[in-house]
Every structure is written in structure tokens, then in C-alpha cells.
Design a protein around this motif. Structure first.
Motif, PDB file in Angstrom:
ATOM      1  N   HIS A 133       0.841  -1.179   0.000  1.00 38.51           N
ATOM      2  CA  HIS A 133       0.000   0.000   0.000  1.00 38.51           C
ATOM      3  C   HIS A 133       0.883   1.237   0.000  1.00 38.51           C
ATOM      4  N   GLY A 134       0.349   2.295  -0.556  1.00 35.51           N
ATOM      5  CA  GLY A 134       1.056   3.562  -0.534  1.00 35.51           C
ATOM      6  C   GLY A 134       0.168   4.621   0.079  1.00 35.51           C
ATOM      7  N   ASN A 135       0.776   5.630   0.634  1.00 38.73           N
ATOM      8  CA  ASN A 135       0.038   6.742   1.224  1.00 38.73           C
ATOM      9  C   ASN A 135       0.226   7.975   0.363  1.00 38.73           C
ATOM     10  N   ILE A 136      -0.895   8.538  -0.069  1.00 48.80           N
ATOM     11  CA  ILE A 136      -0.867   9.766  -0.860  1.00 48.80           C
ATOM     12  C   ILE A 136      -1.754  10.773  -0.157  1.00 48.80           C
ATOM     13  N   GLY A 137      -1.157  11.762   0.446  1.00 45.16           N
ATOM     14  CA  GLY A 137      -1.925  12.790   1.140  1.00 45.16           C
ATOM     15  C   GLY A 137      -2.756  12.248   2.287  1.00 45.16           C
ATOM     16  N   GLY A 138      -2.260  11.250   2.973  1.00 41.88           N
ATOM     17  CA  GLY A 138      -2.980  10.681   4.098  1.00 41.88           C
ATOM     18  C   GLY A 138      -3.997   9.621   3.708  1.00 41.88           C
ATOM     19  N   ILE A 139      -4.104   9.314   2.417  1.00 42.60           N
ATOM     20  CA  ILE A 139      -5.036   8.298   1.937  1.00 42.60           C
ATOM     21  C   ILE A 139      -4.232   7.059   1.569  1.00 42.60           C
ATOM     22  N   SER A 140      -4.636   5.919   2.108  1.00 46.21           N
ATOM     23  CA  SER A 140      -3.950   4.662   1.818  1.00 46.21           C
ATOM     24  C   SER A 140      -4.609   4.001   0.619  1.00 46.21           C
ATOM     25  N   ILE A 141      -3.815   3.662  -0.386  1.00 41.90           N
ATOM     26  CA  ILE A 141      -4.330   2.996  -1.584  1.00 41.90           C
ATOM     27  C   ILE A 141      -3.381   1.861  -1.943  1.00 41.90           C
ATOM     28  N   SER A 142      -3.952   0.741  -2.368  1.00 40.13           N
ATOM     29  CA  SER A 142      -3.095  -0.385  -2.735  1.00 40.13           C
ATOM     30  C   SER A 142      -2.410  -0.085  -4.075  1.00 40.13           C
ATOM     31  N   ILE A 143      -1.225  -0.584  -4.227  1.00 41.70           N
ATOM     32  CA  ILE A 143      -0.443  -0.316  -5.433  1.00 41.70           C
ATOM     33  C   ILE A 143      -1.102  -0.917  -6.674  1.00 41.70           C
ATOM     34  N   PRO A 144      -1.656  -2.150  -6.641  1.00 40.89           N
ATOM     35  CA  PRO A 144      -2.338  -2.653  -7.845  1.00 40.89           C
ATOM     36  C   PRO A 144      -3.524  -1.784  -8.271  1.00 40.89           C
ATOM     37  N   LYS A 145      -4.277  -1.262  -7.303  1.00 38.09           N
ATOM     38  CA  LYS A 145      -5.405  -0.382  -7.641  1.00 38.09           C
ATOM     39  C   LYS A 145      -4.913   0.929  -8.230  1.00 38.09           C
ATOM     40  N   ALA A 146      -3.807   1.442  -7.723  1.00 37.95           N
ATOM     41  CA  ALA A 146      -3.247   2.687  -8.259  1.00 37.95           C
ATOM     42  C   ALA A 146      -2.774   2.478  -9.699  1.00 37.95           C
ATOM     43  N   ILE A 147      -2.131   1.352  -9.969  1.00 46.26           N
ATOM     44  CA  ILE A 147      -1.660   1.063 -11.323  1.00 46.26           C
ATOM     45  C   ILE A 147      -2.840   0.902 -12.273  1.00 46.26           C
ATOM     46  N   ALA A 148      -3.898   0.205 -11.826  1.00 39.79           N
ATOM     47  CA  ALA A 148      -5.092   0.034 -12.656  1.00 39.79           C
ATOM     48  C   ALA A 148      -5.764   1.376 -12.928  1.00 39.79           C
ATOM     49  N   SER A 149      -5.808   2.243 -11.931  1.00 44.26           N
ATOM     50  CA  SER A 149      -6.419   3.563 -12.105  1.00 44.26           C
ATOM     51  C   SER A 149      -5.631   4.406 -13.104  1.00 44.26           C
ATOM     52  N   ILE A 150      -4.332   4.406 -12.971  1.00 43.31           N
ATOM     53  CA  ILE A 150      -3.488   5.174 -13.902  1.00 43.31           C
ATOM     54  C   ILE A 150      -3.612   4.611 -15.312  1.00 43.31           C
ATOM     55  N   GLY A 151      -3.642   3.286 -15.430  1.00 43.77           N
ATOM     56  CA  GLY A 151      -3.799   2.662 -16.739  1.00 43.77           C
ATOM     57  C   GLY A 151      -5.118   3.020 -17.399  1.00 43.77           C
ATOM     58  N   SER A 152      -6.203   3.056 -16.624  1.00 41.83           N
ATOM     59  CA  SER A 152      -7.502   3.397 -17.206  1.00 41.83           C
ATOM     60  C   SER A 152      -7.562   4.870 -17.603  1.00 41.83           C
ATOM     61  N   ILE A 153      -6.928   5.730 -16.847  1.00 40.16           N
ATOM     62  CA  ILE A 153      -6.889   7.153 -17.205  1.00 40.16           C
ATOM     63  C   ILE A 153      -6.087   7.353 -18.491  1.00 40.16           C
ATOM     64  N   VAL A 154      -4.952   6.689 -18.609  1.00 40.41           N
ATOM     65  CA  VAL A 154      -4.125   6.804 -19.813  1.00 40.41           C
ATOM     66  C   VAL A 154      -4.871   6.261 -21.033  1.00 40.41           C
ATOM     67  N   THR A 155      -5.558   5.127 -20.863  1.00 38.08           N
ATOM     68  CA  THR A 155      -6.324   4.551 -21.966  1.00 38.08           C
ATOM     69  C   THR A 155      -7.449   5.482 -22.401  1.00 38.08           C
TER      70      THR A 155
END
Length: 80
Positions: A37-59
Motif C-alpha cells: 500500500h502507498g500513502n498519498i496525502g494521508g489516503i492509503s491505496i493499494s499499489i495494484p489499484k493505483a496502477i489500474a487507475s493510472i492505466g484506465s486514465i491513460v487509456t
């Protein structure tokens, strides 16, 4: 209009049969590379979900640019 309906029905039958061919069980992708998991601005998000989110935005961005900048994309907007 009728041709679109028939093709859509045919694709649905093809995908259903493809799912049966692969088997009823599900398969998991090994997550050895992307764990934690990573912390971004106090919000914890799993790394696979972050990668999927970035991939969908790029697509989505690539699809938007294709539709706005290419001749093929511009033509499909004009037909409506």
C-alpha cells in the motif's frame, strides 16, 4: 440497424462459448511484483489499484485524443 443487432447477438454467443471453453473456474494473476500500500496525502491505496487507475486514465486519454485528432475519429463524431 438489423445488421448491428444480429452482429451484437453473434458476438454475445461467441463470448459465452469462449467463457465455457476456458472452464468454470477463475484464474488469479500472481501479485509478486505489485504488493503493498502507498500513502498519498494521508489516503492509503493499494499499489495494484493505483496502477489500474493510472492505466484506465491513460487509456481514456488516448481514446479521447484519437477521437479528436485523427481523421477517423473526427469522421465518427460527424456522423451523429
Amino acid at each position: 440497424m438489423l445488421a448491428q443487432l444480429v452482429v451484437t447477438f453473434g458476438i454475445s454467443i461467441f463470448l459465452s462459448n469462449l467463457a465455457v471453453t476456458c472452464g468454470p473456474g477463475f484464474r488469479l494473476i500472481p501479485t509478486t511484483s505489485f504488493r503493498g500500500h502507498g500513502n498519498i496525502g494521508g489516503i492509503s491505496i493499494s499499489i495494484p489499484k493505483a496502477i489500474a487507475s493510472i492505466g484506465s486514465i491513460v487509456t481514456s486519454l488516448c481514446l479521447f485524443l484519437f477521437m479528436k485528432k485523427t481523421k477517423t475519429g473526427k469522421q465518427s463524431w460527424r456522423q451523429k
